[in-house]
Design a protein around this motif. Structure first.
Motif: not given
Ligand code: CO8
Length: 261
Positions: A52-58, A96-102
């Motif tokens: 799982v990968a989380i994407i956020t902003g600084s 379409y990647g194999s990781t779950v992105y939040i």
């Protein structure tokens, strides 16, 4: 672990936290930031440990305030088309990647920032966040998948309203229309994102991956094909060690020991 200073990647076992770090421009995506984001996503996709990968902003103000308008202003038609295609490909790597992105939307998610969030599997937002597709105010249209992903998520009518008016909406409104799935107090956003990520990362990887594939690819098929596709992927689960383990553990009344294969 760092991909570069404009996109910072931290790894915690099966979780990755990616922070877009260009706060002086409200994390607007210029060429270098896009390059680093692309490298960071590729590194995550290449790391078999990350689920799982989380994407956020600084900073507190912005998730991503869009594509960098200064970079876009002088583009010629072919240059603009090139950037649109390149960033569409980057966002497709996420979708379409194999990781779950939040996407953990901590502030403004505008234009390309909203489109980045749309490519993620799950979007949660701080109560202070604002979302929108303000491209019309610049004489352009969304070019990073927004005209396609937004209507599929919230319906054509709502999507066109957002794109025609360019208006920013609150996190609460975004939740009402299904653009984000949860709104949390700003100070608790990352904690909630990590909690969600941890719950998901504790699940068997192949099942996560096949759910993502079934939903994302099935959406592009007619129903009969989509059902057949779902049945095929369901069958494929029975080739995994974790299906055997998951069902055996249930029958033996114990917790499963996932092997992620
Ligand atoms: N690009 C470049 N710089 C930006 C951007 C941006 N998108 N957004 C903010 N900044 C910069 C500002 O210029 C300012 O820089 P400086 O301090 O050097 O003047 C700094 O960030 C802080 O911004 P503000 O002073 O404007 O902060 P405010 O709190 O007053 O306002 C807003 C915040 C409302 C978010 C305001 O900054 C704003 O409206 N930003 C632009 C939002 C926008 O229109 N985004 C969509 C851009 S278009 C897009 O994303 C299309 C992508 C597809 C392109 C297809 C390929 C060609």
């Amino acid at each position: 672990e760092t991909a570069g200073d404009l996109v910072i990647t931290e790894k915690f076992d099966a979780l990755a936290l990616m922070t877009i770090n260009r706060p002086k421009a409200l994390n607007a995506l210029d060429q270098l930031t896009l390059q680093q984001l692309d490298a960071a996503v590729s590194a995550i996709e290449a790391d078999p440990q990350i689920k799982v990968a989380i994407i956020t902003g600084s900073g507190e103000k912005a998730f991503v305030a869009g594509g960098d308008i200064g970079v876009m202003q002088p583009l010629d038609p072919l240059g603009a088309r090139r950037i649109a295609v390149d960033v569409q490909q980057l966002l497709n790597k996420i979708e379409y990647g194999s990781t779950v992105y939040i996407a953990a939307i901590n502030g403004y998610a505008l234009g390309g920032g909203c489109e980045l969030a749309l490519a993620c599997d799950i979007r949660i937002a701080a109560d202070s966040a604002q979302l929108g597709q303000p491209e019309v105010n610049l004489g352009i249209i969304p070019g990073w998948g927004g005209t396609q992903r937004l209507p599929r998520l919230v319906g054509s009518s709502m999507a066109k309203q957002l794109m025609f008016t360019g208006e920013r909406i609150s996190a609460a409104r975004a939740a009402q229309i299904g653009l984000v799935s949860e709104v949390v107090p700003a100070t608790g956003l990352l904690a909630r994102a990590r909690e969600l990520a941890q719950i998901i990362a504790a699940k068997p990887k192949m099942a996560l991956q096949l759910i993502k594939e079934a939903v994302n690819n099935g959406r592009e098929m007619d129903m009969q094909r989509a059902f057949a596709y779902e049945a095929d992927l369901f069958g494929l689960c029975f080739a995994t060690a974790d299906q055997k383990e998951g069902m055996l553990a249930f029958l033996e009344k114990r917790q499963p020991q996932w092997r992620d294969q």
